[in-house]
Motif scaffolding. Structure first.
Motif, PDB file in Angstrom:
ATOM      1  N   GLU A   1      -6.559   8.503  -4.323  1.00 44.05           N
ATOM      2  CA  GLU A   1      -5.431   9.435  -4.237  1.00 44.05           C
ATOM      3  C   GLU A   1      -5.865  10.771  -3.645  1.00 44.05           C
ATOM      4  O   GLU A   1      -5.144  11.378  -2.858  1.00 44.05           O
TER       5      GLU A   1
ATOM      6  N   ILE B   1      -5.514   0.317  -0.002  1.00 45.67           N
ATOM      7  CA  ILE B   1      -4.498   0.902  -0.886  1.00 45.67           C
ATOM      8  C   ILE B   1      -3.625   1.920  -0.145  1.00 45.67           C
ATOM      9  O   ILE B   1      -2.439   2.046  -0.406  1.00 45.67           O
ATOM     10  N   LEU B   2      -4.233   2.642   0.786  1.00 45.13           N
ATOM     11  CA  LEU B   2      -3.454   3.672   1.485  1.00 45.13           C
ATOM     12  C   LEU B   2      -2.731   3.116   2.708  1.00 45.13           C
ATOM     13  O   LEU B   2      -1.712   3.658   3.129  1.00 45.13           O
ATOM     14  N   GLY B   3      -3.268   2.036   3.293  1.00 43.49           N
ATOM     15  CA  GLY B   3      -2.635   1.466   4.476  1.00 43.49           C
ATOM     16  C   GLY B   3      -2.796   2.334   5.704  1.00 43.49           C
ATOM     17  O   GLY B   3      -1.986   2.284   6.627  1.00 43.49           O
TER      18      GLY B   3
ATOM     19  N   LEU C   1       5.844   4.642   0.930  1.00 48.30           N
ATOM     20  CA  LEU C   1       6.551   5.729   1.622  1.00 48.30           C
ATOM     21  C   LEU C   1       7.684   5.158   2.481  1.00 48.30           C
ATOM     22  O   LEU C   1       8.763   5.745   2.570  1.00 48.30           O
TER      23      LEU C   1
ATOM     24  N   ILE D   1       1.258  10.537   6.833  1.00 51.39           N
ATOM     25  CA  ILE D   1       1.169   9.071   6.833  1.00 51.39           C
ATOM     26  C   ILE D   1       2.500   8.530   7.360  1.00 51.39           C
ATOM     27  O   ILE D   1       3.561   8.955   6.916  1.00 51.39           O
TER      28      ILE D   1
ATOM     29  N   ARG E   1      -9.282   4.490  -7.968  1.00 54.43           N
ATOM     30  CA  ARG E   1      -7.949   4.884  -7.499  1.00 54.43           C
ATOM     31  C   ARG E   1      -7.748   6.407  -7.508  1.00 54.43           C
ATOM     32  O   ARG E   1      -7.034   6.953  -6.672  1.00 54.43           O
ATOM     33  N   ASP E   2      -8.344   7.063  -8.516  1.00 57.26           N
ATOM     34  CA  ASP E   2      -8.169   8.506  -8.616  1.00 57.26           C
ATOM     35  C   ASP E   2      -8.799   9.214  -7.423  1.00 57.26           C
ATOM     36  O   ASP E   2      -8.304  10.233  -6.971  1.00 57.26           O
TER      37      ASP E   2
ATOM     38  N   ASN F   1       0.821  -1.202   0.000  1.00 53.26           N
ATOM     39  CA  ASN F   1       0.000   0.000   0.000  1.00 53.26           C
ATOM     40  C   ASN F   1       0.856   1.254   0.000  1.00 53.26           C
ATOM     41  O   ASN F   1       2.092   1.174  -0.008  1.00 53.26           O
ATOM     42  N   LEU F   2       0.186   2.409  -0.009  1.00 58.11           N
ATOM     43  CA  LEU F   2       0.912   3.682  -0.074  1.00 58.11           C
ATOM     44  C   LEU F   2       1.873   3.830   1.106  1.00 58.11           C
ATOM     45  O   LEU F   2       2.979   4.334   0.952  1.00 58.11           O
ATOM     46  N   ARG F   3       1.425   3.374   2.271  1.00 67.50           N
ATOM     47  CA  ARG F   3       2.269   3.489   3.454  1.00 67.50           C
ATOM     48  C   ARG F   3       3.573   2.701   3.279  1.00 67.50           C
ATOM     49  O   ARG F   3       4.656   3.166   3.653  1.00 67.50           O
TER      50      ARG F   3
ATOM     51  N   PRO G   1       2.806  15.045  -3.438  1.00 60.93           N
ATOM     52  CA  PRO G   1       1.908  14.386  -4.395  1.00 60.93           C
ATOM     53  C   PRO G   1       2.435  14.653  -5.805  1.00 60.93           C
ATOM     54  O   PRO G   1       2.928  15.734  -6.092  1.00 60.93           O
TER      55      PRO G   1
ATOM     56  N   PHE H   1       7.526  14.195   1.267  1.00 66.11           N
ATOM     57  CA  PHE H   1       6.812  13.582   0.157  1.00 66.11           C
ATOM     58  C   PHE H   1       5.920  14.621  -0.507  1.00 66.11           C
ATOM     59  O   PHE H   1       5.258  15.398   0.171  1.00 66.11           O
TER      60      PHE H   1
ATOM     61  N   TYR I   1       0.247  13.487   2.584  1.00 62.90           N
ATOM     62  CA  TYR I   1       1.246  12.421   2.425  1.00 62.90           C
ATOM     63  C   TYR I   1       2.209  12.398   3.610  1.00 62.90           C
ATOM     64  O   TYR I   1       2.644  11.345   4.055  1.00 62.90           O
ATOM     65  N   ASN I   2       2.571  13.592   4.080  1.00 56.74           N
ATOM     66  CA  ASN I   2       3.576  13.650   5.137  1.00 56.74           C
ATOM     67  C   ASN I   2       2.995  13.343   6.518  1.00 56.74           C
ATOM     68  O   ASN I   2       3.729  13.295   7.502  1.00 56.74           O
TER      69      ASN I   2
ATOM     70  N   ALA J   1      -5.833  10.534  -0.029  1.00 55.63           N
ATOM     71  CA  ALA J   1      -4.464  10.553   0.502  1.00 55.63           C
ATOM     72  C   ALA J   1      -3.890  11.967   0.514  1.00 55.63           C
ATOM     73  O   ALA J   1      -3.264  12.387   1.488  1.00 55.63           O
ATOM     74  N   ILE J   2      -4.106  12.705  -0.586  1.00 60.83           N
ATOM     75  CA  ILE J   2      -3.566  14.070  -0.662  1.00 60.83           C
ATOM     76  C   ILE J   2      -4.222  14.953   0.391  1.00 60.83           C
ATOM     77  O   ILE J   2      -3.575  15.738   1.078  1.00 60.83           O
TER      78      ILE J   2
ATOM     79  N   GLU K   1      -1.059   5.658  -9.579  1.00 59.92           N
ATOM     80  CA  GLU K   1      -2.086   6.400  -8.849  1.00 59.92           C
ATOM     81  C   GLU K   1      -2.311   5.645  -7.546  1.00 59.92           C
ATOM     82  O   GLU K   1      -2.693   4.478  -7.598  1.00 59.92           O
ATOM     83  N   PRO K   2      -2.058   6.190  -6.386  1.00 60.53           N
ATOM     84  CA  PRO K   2      -1.461   7.509  -6.160  1.00 60.53           C
ATOM     85  C   PRO K   2      -0.004   7.561  -6.609  1.00 60.53           C
ATOM     86  O   PRO K   2       0.646   6.537  -6.721  1.00 60.53           O
TER      87      PRO K   2
END
Lengths: 406, 553
Positions: free
Chosen positions: B339, B292-294, A305, B350, B335-336, A300-302, A325, A323, B347-348, B342-343, A332-333
């Motif tokens: 994201e 997806i983002l965790g 990162l 996470i 997914r779009d 995943n995204l985590r 975007p 980080f 991001y920072n 997430a934004i 994506e992301p």
């Protein structure tokens, strides 16, 4: 002419039989003498031969004290470059204490005797005559004349170090052809055929050969469908067949995904890529890119990162990271990693993201794939401390010879 | 590629209606619009917007609209009122073969000043350049509405059939004259190349508005501080695509206080009302988003985060219904939206976590073998060099090459137009560049060369090679053959040398093929003096080249 052997040199201070005779004044038990006298057996033999001693059962007794020992004098004469009487020479040779030196060597060495020499001639060492020469004193403080060792090219060395590190981190190396079809370089990465990055000004194309083959029909059909549904245009198979030099390392990833990879798995590639830039101190027409992916059901995204943070520490020695975007047609992301470099302040280190489903599903991949790429040439410039990127492929032999080993 | 937007901090503050802390903007705020501040000087900002699919963010107005959500000034889907202007644009069938589509709008009650005009032109340019692919897929025209009498016709004229004064000029010119003489005609004329008639917007009174996608007329197409109301048209090939461009422009002007009015665009019997600013709908699974983002975020929180990013969102059991604005064309998949969450989350914010599973790394065999060779060459006192794989035809031919090369279609320079098929030419060029450097010179290179191979998928084959070159005042075959012998001994590979002909690269009688297991794996010899001449070399050179793939088997 004769010279001392190693053993002969040892006995310059006194032959073992003489030492034995001296010790007999205070000790005569054979058992004990064996421990005290060096080379006891030789000493015993020669002392007996000379008639100095008697051996009775376990004891040795002195029968005649020697006043002068001519064999020893002969040994000293040899060491001084003189020639003793033949009977002694024969004994000394037999005992292995001296050896004959060829006349021509002696003749050669004699030329130097009494003189101040520069080079220490081997004849002087062999004859021992070095004792009779003077050594010219050099100016030892002058640095030596440079010689050039063979060295690994500095940029190559850096690349090898990076490769080693990734392998240590558990990544498998991927490789693909330098010349790719647009299919693998773009289409399989979900980059639409009218995308500006596909313009002839942004990528090279080939004049000869011009077209390659497409892969398995099933994959081609799936990619076509994915493009047509999402980007809403008519996908052109002929364009996908066009050959081009690989424009980015990511071109390799879909090939591996399509042919099947270990899940979970970590992969990387470090290859040359090509773009039509005008060469200057910050642009090359061919350059190396480092990239890859980590595939796994739980990715995943985590995790992405986390992976980037690890790269920042491993490759950028960065303490501080940020980080941003970002945007790529195939992820994506998407994310950009910036790091605070010791000397240069904030710099972009990597671009990354999770591959879009429109990309992975046509290739038969159902689990998340986190993909990343690192600008390796910039890192190399920092590591090599060069300002001009062209120096990575330096054409200057003198510079390469002088460059200090990384 | 990536648009860079210039604006003043003051202008941004005016649009937001509050003060902005520049540090906060740099480290946090600008990230919400996928931006990065390139430079900031006395309140003048340069911002890279990374998303090439979000033209709505390529203006200070769009950035402000997005930031309002994250600064808590205004959340959720932005609402745009559209009134009817009554203006009609009639699209002539003749444009079909030239530039077939247009969508239009009117924006009234604008209060232009220097700054706002500059911003509008910047947005217009960025949209045409990146989103419009240099005006091909979308070209935008903005006109003084008060000088136009409707209905407007979008039609074509022959090059000598019509004259008008193009923007920035003071004389009437025929259409072909404009293409040849006006700077914009010279720049974009290729888009109309081969057309017998050129597209024209013209009003009821015969006043020309423009010749898209080239240039506006000087009369109607000039917008300045006195302009209150504007007419906007976007021309191109695809209604969906050009509609996004139109929506981006009109909503940006709306942020400046303009009022949006619709236009009726008539295609034969079909009529469309533009701009269409009604929102679009999609869906996102709550669990998919978390996976997806965790990160541990609830459905309710996701809704809040999306509203900050100017979406409307409703939680419906385990799904979120998402409504997004009409100027967005980038949403294709769940997914779009993920994201966006997430934004909006940041991001920072996470906590990074490395993938936990264990794998063993693996080095390719050819790299291992190359490293062995490298070690021996270094031990023999030979310096490694690294050359480009692209080179000139001349160098390959001069080094005695006769085969067909892998050749670039669009080279930047003839110096880099073919791929090397041997390492020796590049190494000769290297020596030629170092004639003044102390001798002897001993160099080696390990690298890939390219050969044409019709049987393969890419019709080419990469081959890993080693070449070694020695040069000195006195040097000969025995010097390089002894290097080869050392190399082979230390690799434990048996070989023999077989006499061969010089083939324009080597001196006849002083070169050989290197044979391993009855296969040729390379060549060795003294370079032919004519080759030395062509590379302007003045000392003898001896060389060998080995195919490492063949050798390692």
């Amino acid at each position: 002419m004769y010279a001392l052997t190693e053993e002969g040199k040892k006995y310059l201070k006194g032959l073992p039989e003489i030492k034995l005779v001296e010790i007999l004044k205070r000790e005569n038990e054979i058992k004990k003498l064996k421990n005290i006298v060096e080379n006891f057996n030789i000493a015993l033999m020669w002392a007996k031969k000379n008639g100095w001693i008697k051996v009775e059962k376990s004891k040795v007794t002195l029968s005649k004290k020697p006043s002068k020992y001519e064999l020893y004098d002969a040994l000293l004469m040899v060491s001084n470059g003189k020639k003793p009487k033949k009977e002694y020479v024969d004994i000394l040779i037999k005992r292995g204490l001296i050896k004959e030196v060829r006349e021509d060597i002696e003749k050669e060495a004699k030329k130097f005797v009494g003189k101040e020499i520069t080079n220490l001639h081997p004849s002087l060492i062999k004859t021992g005559l070095w004792r009779k020469v003077k050594f010219k004193k050099y100016n030892v403080e002058i640095p030596g004349k440079p010689v050039h060792p063979g060295k690994i090219q500095p940029y190559q060395k850096f690349i090898l170090q990076v490769r080693r590190k990734l392998i240590e981190l558990g990544f498998r190396e991927m490789n693909g052809p330098t010349i790719e079809t647009e299919f693998w370089n773009f289409d399989a990465l979900f980059q639409p055929q009218n995308h500006p990055a596909r313009d002839w000004t942004d990528t090279y194309s080939l004049k000869n050969p011009k077209f390659g083959d497409l892969p398995d029909k099933k994959i081609v059909e799936a990619v076509k469908k994915s493009h047509e549904i999402s980007w809403k245009y008519e996908w052109d198979e002929e364009k996908a067949k066009k050959l081009m030099p690989r424009a980015h390392d990511t071109a390799i990833s879909p090939r591996y995904l399509a042919q099947g990879v270990e899940i979970p798995g970590k992969y990387f590639s470090l290859v040359r890529c090509y773009r039509p830039d005008v060469m200057d101190d910050s642009h090359l027409i061919e350059f190396n890119q480092l990239g890859g992916f980590v595939i796994g059901k739980e990715m995943n995204l985590r995790n992405l990162l986390g992976l980037l943070k690890m790269f920042a520490e491993e490759f950028g020695e960065a303490k501080e990271i940020r980080f941003f975007p970002d945007y790529y047609p195939f992820t994506e992301p998407s994310v950009q990693l910036s790091i605070k470099h010791k000397k240069l302040g904030w710099i972009e280190l990597a671009g990354a993201g999770i591959f879009r489903r429109e990309l992975t599903e046509p290739l038969g991949i159902k689990v998340p794939v986190i993909a990343w790429g690192i600008g390796i040439d910039r890192l190399a410039m920092f590591a090599l401390n060069i300002k001009d990127i062209r120096k990575l492929f330096s054409q200057d032999l003198e510079w390469l010879r002088k460059f200090k080993v990384l | 590629m990536m648009p860079t937007i210039e604006f003043s901090l003051k202008d941004l503050e005016k649009l937001l209606g509050r003060k902005v802390d520049i540090e906060q903007l740099k480290n946090e705020g600008i990230l919400f619009v996928k931006g990065e501040i390139e430079s900031e000087e006395n309140g003048a900002l340069k911002v890279d917007i990374k998303d090439t699919n979000r033209p709505d963010l390529w203006s200070v107005e769009g950035i402000a609209r997005e930031l309002k959500g994250h600064y808590g000034i205004e959340e959720g889907l932005p609402i745009f009122d559209v009134k009817k202007s009554g203006l009609i644009v009639i699209v002539d069938k003749k444009v079909e073969s030239v530039r077939p589509k247009t969508v239009c709008a009117v924006v009234k009650n604008l209060k232009f000043d220097d700054e706002t005009i500059k911003q509008m032109i910047q947005l217009q340019e960025k949209v045409c350049q990146t989103f419009g692919r240099n005006r091909d897929l979308a070209a935008i025209g903005v006109y003084d509405y008060d000088k136009i009498r409707g209905p407007i016709r979008y039609t074509t004229f022959k090059p000598r059939e019509l004259k008008f004064i193009p923007l920035g000029f003071d004389k009437e010119m025929y259409l072909d004259e404009i293409l040849n003489e006006h700077p914009k005609g010279q720049e974009y004329g290729y888009l109309l190349k081969g057309k017998r008639e050129y597209p024209i917007f013209i009003d009821k009174e015969g006043n020309v508005l423009s010749m898209p996608p080239i240039i506006n007329s000087n009369y109607t197409g000039k917008v300045d501080e006195n302009t209150k109301n504007v007419f906007i048209e976007v021309s191109g090939h695809d209604i969906t695509h050009i509609s996004v461009a139109l929506n981006v422009i009109v909503t940006a002007l709306k942020e400046r206080g303009g009022e949006i009015y619709s236009v009726e665009v008539v295609y034969g019997k079909e009529k469309i009302i533009t701009p269409d600013l009604s929102p679009k709908k999609t869906e996102m699974g709550v669990e998919n988003c978390r996976k997806i983002l965790g990160i541990d975020v609830s459905g309710e929180e996701m809704v809040k985060l999306l509203k900050k990013s100017r979406f409307d969102a409703k939680l419906n059991r385990n799904k979120i219904e998402v409504y997004y604005p009409s100027y967005r064309n980038d949403i294709m998949d769940e997914r779009d939206i993920i994201e966006e969450v997430a934004i909006s989350f940041g991001y920072n914010d996470i906590e990074p976590e490395e993938p936990k599973f264990y794998t063993t790394g693996n080095e390719r065999e050819i790299e291992k073998f190359s490293n062995k060779i490298r070690e021996i060459c270094i031990g023999l006192g030979i310096q490694e060099v690294l050359n480009f794989t692209l080179t000139s035809k001349e160098d390959l031919i001069n080094a005695g090459n006769k085969v067909k090369f892998v050749e670039i279609e669009n080279p930047v320079s003839s110096n880099w137009c073919v791929f090397r098929n041997s390492l020796i030419p590049g190494c000769l060029r290297f020596l030629s560049n170092n004639k003044h450097v102390e001798y002897p010179q001993k160099i080696f290179e390990i690298g890939d060369v390219l050969k044409i191979d019709e049987k393969r998928e890419t019709k080419t084959k990469d081959e890993r090679k080693l070449s070694i070159l020695l040069t000195d005042r006195v040097i000969g075959y025995e010097n390089i053959s002894s290097i080869l012998d050392s190399l082979m001994r230390n690799l434990g590979i048996g070989y023999r040398l077989k006499k061969r002909n010089g083939s324009e690269r080597f001196i006849e009688g002083r070169c050989a093929s290197i044979i391993v297991n009855e296969k040729t794996v390379g060549e060795i010899g003294e370079i032919y003096p004519e080759v030395l001449e062509k590379f302007e070399l003045e000392m003898p050179v001896v060389a060998l080249e080995l195919d490492l793939e063949k050798l390692s088997h």
